[in-house]
Enzyme design. Sequence first.
Site, PDB file in Angstrom:
ATOM      1  N   HIS A 157      39.950  38.869  35.779  1.00 34.07           N
ATOM      2  CA  HIS A 157      39.974  37.407  35.607  1.00 34.07           C
ATOM      3  C   HIS A 157      40.860  37.033  34.432  1.00 34.07           C
ATOM      4  CE1 HIS A 157      37.053  36.432  38.613  1.00 34.07           C
ATOM      5  NE2 HIS A 157      36.107  37.165  38.074  1.00 34.07           N
TER       6      HIS A 157
ATOM      7  N   GLU B 297      37.722  35.954  42.793  1.00 32.74           N
ATOM      8  CA  GLU B 297      36.853  37.137  42.731  1.00 32.74           C
ATOM      9  C   GLU B 297      37.508  38.326  43.446  1.00 32.74           C
ATOM     10  OE1 GLU B 297      34.374  37.451  40.781  1.00 32.74           O
ATOM     11  OE2 GLU B 297      34.395  35.340  40.250  1.00 32.74           O
TER      12      GLU B 297
ATOM     13  N   HIS C 247      36.714  44.436  36.337  1.00 32.43           N
ATOM     14  CA  HIS C 247      36.715  43.231  37.171  1.00 32.43           C
ATOM     15  C   HIS C 247      36.847  41.983  36.282  1.00 32.43           C
ATOM     16  CE1 HIS C 247      35.236  40.336  40.268  1.00 32.43           C
ATOM     17  NE2 HIS C 247      34.704  39.775  39.200  1.00 32.43           N
ATOM     18  N   GLU C 248      36.056  41.938  35.213  1.00 34.22           N
ATOM     19  CA  GLU C 248      36.123  40.783  34.306  1.00 34.22           C
ATOM     20  C   GLU C 248      37.508  40.674  33.680  1.00 34.22           C
ATOM     21  OE1 GLU C 248      33.881  38.475  34.062  1.00 34.22           O
ATOM     22  OE2 GLU C 248      32.582  39.564  35.442  1.00 34.22           O
TER      23      GLU C 248
ATOM     24  N   ASP D 251      38.560  41.862  41.798  1.00 35.24           N
ATOM     25  CA  ASP D 251      38.145  43.145  42.378  1.00 35.24           C
ATOM     26  C   ASP D 251      39.360  44.047  42.586  1.00 35.24           C
ATOM     27  OD1 ASP D 251      35.465  42.661  42.455  1.00 35.24           O
ATOM     28  OD2 ASP D 251      35.365  42.202  44.606  1.00 35.24           O
TER      29      ASP D 251
END
Length: 423
Positions: A283, A361, A279-280, A365
């Site tokens: 970004h 976000e 997930h990070e 995801d």
Amino acid sequence: MSPTPFTLLFVLFLLLETITHLWLASRQARHVTKHRARVPDEFAEKIGLQSHQRAADYTVERMKLSVTRRVFDAMVLIAFTLLGGLEAINAFLISVIPNDFWRQLLLLGSVLLISGALQLPFSLWKQFKLEQKFGFNRMTLGLFISDTLKGLLVSVVLGLPLAAVTLWLMAASGPLWWLWAWMVWVVFNAFILFVFPTWIAPLFNKFTPLDNPELADRINSLAQRCHFALQGLFVMDGSKRSAHGNAYFTGFGKSRRIVFFDTLLGKLNPEEIEAVLAHELGHFSHKHVQKRMIFSFLLALVFFAVLGFLKNQIWFYQGLGVAPVINGSNDAMALLLFFMAMPVFTFFFAPIFSFFSRKDEFQADHYAHTQASSEALISALVKLYNDNASTLTPDPVHSAFYDSHPPASLRIRRLQELQAHNG
Ligand SMILES: [Zn+2]
């Protein structure tokens, strides 16, 4: 003296801001209380009633603290501005310090120090009453004091030169001073980002290389899959302050690293950790960090331009309760008034930023779903929400206004939809 139009506008916005905040906080508390008796169906198998109620109580208490704080902050702002606080401090400094430059530097320093000191009771209450009550606090009073002193030292070492350069530019670089000051601001921020992982963070925490070959292998192959050049995996002793867990990316180039809180490693299994990092990396892959940074620099440019204009307007000072001094510089005062009053006018932009943050976000995801197991991300989310006592039933309006992350139920539902699509 009758109030100026700008004073009335300022008071109006401050009232609107405060009332809106109180209204949203009370909505949140009522909504959470209303859903306290029953775990939402989609979480019923994963989260017990007791943890659900603990999260509800924690949320309500945090709302109470935030309301108290907001009202207190509004009163402090009025005291500094319309009730003459800033002017009194400035008058005192004029009487004891003949040098204009040092007087201004000391004005900035003393006002920041007073504001910081006024926040201390709230920080103490939060850490040793609120967090303590719900079992999150791991800090001793000694550590709190040493953190505060170190934070003060770092602010002085970094902030003093920045303030000095800015004041000098305001006085010496002509009508376009704000453009130069903005450039200094950009360089300063880039510098902080650069030195944070290697110089600043180690003042507060210990960082040790991750000593778990299985997990390291997993993460390294994930980073490779995502074309992320990783320079190190570190574990931070977050448990010395709080039981809340987290993981983050930090640094540029050679200092780029992933940092795990030891509290996170204790809670999640390797597959879940991999999913959280995916997930990070989402970004990173979508360039969210760079986009946000460029946007914040552009926004700062607008603010500096506005400040460049306001600095020369007498109504700006008088409207905020300060009579500009005649035989001295008002630059430091302009900076203080601007940074104190500006948030009152920009408060209503908050939901726009929250909206874009939540969009990012969802995107991250989605990326995690393509690079790791979304099943594992779902179970990690459930564990983290549970352990952090984050509410599963936030008020939709409060959430839309403030939340940088979408509610857990929405994130999980989206992930389940993605899974269903892949069949
Ligand atoms: Zn995220």
